[in-house]
Design a protein around this motif. Sequence first.
Motif, short mmCIF file in Angstrom:
data_model
loop_
_atom_site.label_atom_id
_atom_site.label_comp_id
_atom_site.label_asym_id
_atom_site.label_seq_id
_atom_site.Cartn_x
_atom_site.Cartn_y
_atom_site.Cartn_z
N ALA A 143 6.24 38.40 -17.45
CA ALA A 143 6.51 38.46 -16.01
C ALA A 143 5.20 38.25 -15.25
O ALA A 143 4.11 38.30 -15.83
CB ALA A 143 7.13 39.80 -15.64
N ALA A 144 5.33 38.00 -13.97
CA ALA A 144 4.16 37.86 -13.11
C ALA A 144 3.44 39.20 -12.99
O ALA A 144 3.98 40.25 -13.36
CB ALA A 144 4.59 37.36 -11.74
N HIS A 145 2.24 39.17 -12.46
CA HIS A 145 1.47 40.40 -12.27
C HIS A 145 0.76 40.34 -10.93
O HIS A 145 0.56 39.25 -10.36
CB HIS A 145 0.47 40.58 -13.41
CG HIS A 145 -0.54 39.48 -13.52
ND1 HIS A 145 -1.71 39.45 -12.80
CD2 HIS A 145 -0.54 38.34 -14.26
CE1 HIS A 145 -2.41 38.36 -13.08
NE2 HIS A 145 -1.71 37.66 -13.97
N PRO A 146 0.38 41.48 -10.36
CA PRO A 146 -0.35 41.47 -9.10
C PRO A 146 -1.67 40.71 -9.24
O PRO A 146 -2.37 40.84 -10.24
CB PRO A 146 -0.60 42.96 -8.81
CG PRO A 146 0.42 43.68 -9.62
CD PRO A 146 0.64 42.86 -10.84
N SER A 147 -1.98 39.92 -8.23
CA SER A 147 -3.22 39.14 -8.23
C SER A 147 -3.77 39.13 -6.82
O SER A 147 -3.14 38.56 -5.91
CB SER A 147 -2.96 37.71 -8.71
OG SER A 147 -4.14 36.94 -8.67
N GLY A 148 -4.93 39.77 -6.62
CA GLY A 148 -5.49 39.86 -5.29
C GLY A 148 -4.55 40.61 -4.37
O GLY A 148 -4.11 41.71 -4.66
N TYR A 149 -4.20 39.96 -3.25
CA TYR A 149 -3.28 40.58 -2.31
C TYR A 149 -1.83 40.13 -2.52
O TYR A 149 -0.95 40.49 -1.74
CB TYR A 149 -3.70 40.26 -0.87
CG TYR A 149 -5.02 40.87 -0.48
CD1 TYR A 149 -5.13 42.22 -0.16
CD2 TYR A 149 -6.17 40.09 -0.49
CE1 TYR A 149 -6.34 42.77 0.17
CE2 TYR A 149 -7.40 40.64 -0.14
CZ TYR A 149 -7.48 41.99 0.18
OH TYR A 149 -8.69 42.53 0.51
N GLY A 150 -1.61 39.35 -3.56
CA GLY A 150 -0.27 38.83 -3.76
C GLY A 150 0.15 38.84 -5.21
O GLY A 150 -0.09 39.80 -5.93
N CYS A 151 0.75 37.72 -5.63
CA CYS A 151 1.35 37.62 -6.95
C CYS A 151 0.67 36.51 -7.73
O CYS A 151 0.13 35.55 -7.16
CB CYS A 151 2.85 37.33 -6.80
SG CYS A 151 3.76 37.27 -8.36
N SER A 152 0.71 36.62 -9.06
CA SER A 152 0.09 35.60 -9.90
C SER A 152 0.90 34.31 -9.93
O SER A 152 0.40 33.29 -10.41
CB SER A 152 -0.06 36.14 -11.33
OG SER A 152 1.21 36.45 -11.90
N CYS A 153 2.12 34.31 -9.43
CA CYS A 153 2.93 33.10 -9.41
C CYS A 153 2.45 32.18 -8.29
O CYS A 153 1.66 32.58 -7.43
CB CYS A 153 4.42 33.43 -9.24
SG CYS A 153 4.88 34.01 -7.59
N VAL A 154 2.93 30.96 -8.29
CA VAL A 154 2.47 29.97 -7.31
C VAL A 154 3.30 30.00 -6.03
O VAL A 154 3.05 29.22 -5.12
CB VAL A 154 2.52 28.56 -7.92
CG1 VAL A 154 1.56 28.44 -9.09
CG2 VAL A 154 3.94 28.20 -8.37
N ARG A 155 4.26 30.90 -5.96
CA ARG A 155 5.14 30.95 -4.79
C ARG A 155 4.39 31.55 -3.60
O ARG A 155 3.86 32.66 -3.70
CB ARG A 155 6.37 31.77 -5.12
CG ARG A 155 7.42 31.78 -4.02
CD ARG A 155 8.63 32.58 -4.48
NE ARG A 155 9.67 32.63 -3.48
CZ ARG A 155 10.81 33.29 -3.63
NH1 ARG A 155 11.05 33.95 -4.75
NH2 ARG A 155 11.72 33.29 -2.66
N ILE A 156 4.36 30.86 -2.49
CA ILE A 156 3.69 31.37 -1.30
C ILE A 156 4.55 32.45 -0.67
O ILE A 156 5.74 32.26 -0.43
CB ILE A 156 3.44 30.22 -0.29
CG1 ILE A 156 2.51 29.17 -0.91
CG2 ILE A 156 2.84 30.77 1.00
CD1 ILE A 156 2.31 27.96 -0.05
N GLY A 157 3.94 33.60 -0.40
CA GLY A 157 4.68 34.72 0.19
C GLY A 157 5.72 35.29 -0.74
O GLY A 157 6.83 35.63 -0.31
N CYS A 158 5.41 35.38 -2.03
CA CYS A 158 6.35 35.91 -3.01
C CYS A 158 6.91 37.26 -2.54
O CYS A 158 6.13 38.18 -2.25
CB CYS A 158 5.66 36.08 -4.36
SG CYS A 158 6.69 36.84 -5.63
N PRO A 159 8.24 37.41 -2.44
CA PRO A 159 8.81 38.65 -1.92
C PRO A 159 8.76 39.82 -2.90
O PRO A 159 8.91 40.97 -2.50
CB PRO A 159 10.26 38.27 -1.61
CG PRO A 159 10.56 37.18 -2.58
CD PRO A 159 9.27 36.41 -2.75
N THR A 160 8.58 39.53 -4.20
CA THR A 160 8.54 40.59 -5.21
C THR A 160 7.32 40.39 -6.11
O THR A 160 7.46 40.10 -7.29
CB THR A 160 9.83 40.59 -6.05
OG1 THR A 160 10.03 39.27 -6.61
CG2 THR A 160 11.03 41.00 -5.23
N PRO A 161 6.11 40.52 -5.56
CA PRO A 161 4.90 40.24 -6.35
C PRO A 161 4.79 41.15 -7.57
O PRO A 161 4.92 42.37 -7.47
CB PRO A 161 3.76 40.48 -5.36
CG PRO A 161 4.35 41.33 -4.29
CD PRO A 161 5.79 40.95 -4.20
#
Length: 297
Positions: free
Chosen positions: A94-112
């Motif tokens: 699964a994705a993981h927290p990265s900086g202020y958002g998510c490790s995925c490439v989705r901009i504004g990921c709703p479930t980081p």
Amino acid sequence: MERESRIAQWLRRRAERAAERAERTAAARPDARDGTTGTGTAPGRRSREGSARSGVRRWGGRGGQPAAEAAEAARDRETLLLTAAEAGFPLAPAAHPSGYGCSCVRIGCPTPGRHPVSFAWQTQATTDRAQIERWLRAEPDANFITATGRAHDVLDVPAEAGYAALARLEEREGAADPGAEPVLGPVALLGEDRMLFFTKTRGTPEDEDEWWPCELDSHPETMEEHPGLRWHCRGSYVLLPPSRLPDDGQGVRWLRPPEPGTALPEPLVLLETLTDACAEYALTADGREEAAPWPVR
């Protein structure tokens, strides 16, 4: 001889390491009090060569200690994940927290940090040890999800209601006769807000016509819409400990870890206790004043 479980091995290693650190600390204290080093040399009498060596040790210690702690944490994390897989929980990265958002490439990921990496997570999810180890080596920071509706379901409740239900279920478990059907299985805490109760699955009936859609079946993304009890069954998933959450130091952690070879309880055995606890839980968020034991549309 009874085989020692991975959780027992992990706990034993942690205890041994803690004892070793305590012994080293106790051995160093007399030297600190009398102002001498471990070799009996006063600090002011060290040679230039000795000072250089000390400098290497000093800087190496600062950098080495976090590295050693990180390596130990990685081993403990791997033990927990492989133990869950050995208990029959199918895992996928699964994705993981990265900086202020998510490790995925989705901009504004709703479930980081809370969703699978791949859309094919249901196909990916596996209990194969070698595959899980490859994922861990390739993505050491990744969270992991476990797919529900195969080997297990998950009843997901607000943490406050979960603690009340857990106390009642543990009391029933203590009073149960030896060899009786299990009352309680693995339990995890999702941040500080939700508690996860792992049960047998009702999502794989022998006859497909017996499958019944239920208002409790929901995906993690619908948490805001369904703040009460949620039943993760076929087609859903939950984050598996140990996973990290954004702005949450605790993340996802076990209160009762899985034990390979141990049977899971039937979900209906827990459902009455959990719904009663949720009904007693007064949900006041978003202006709602009444309890919400069931998902509300």
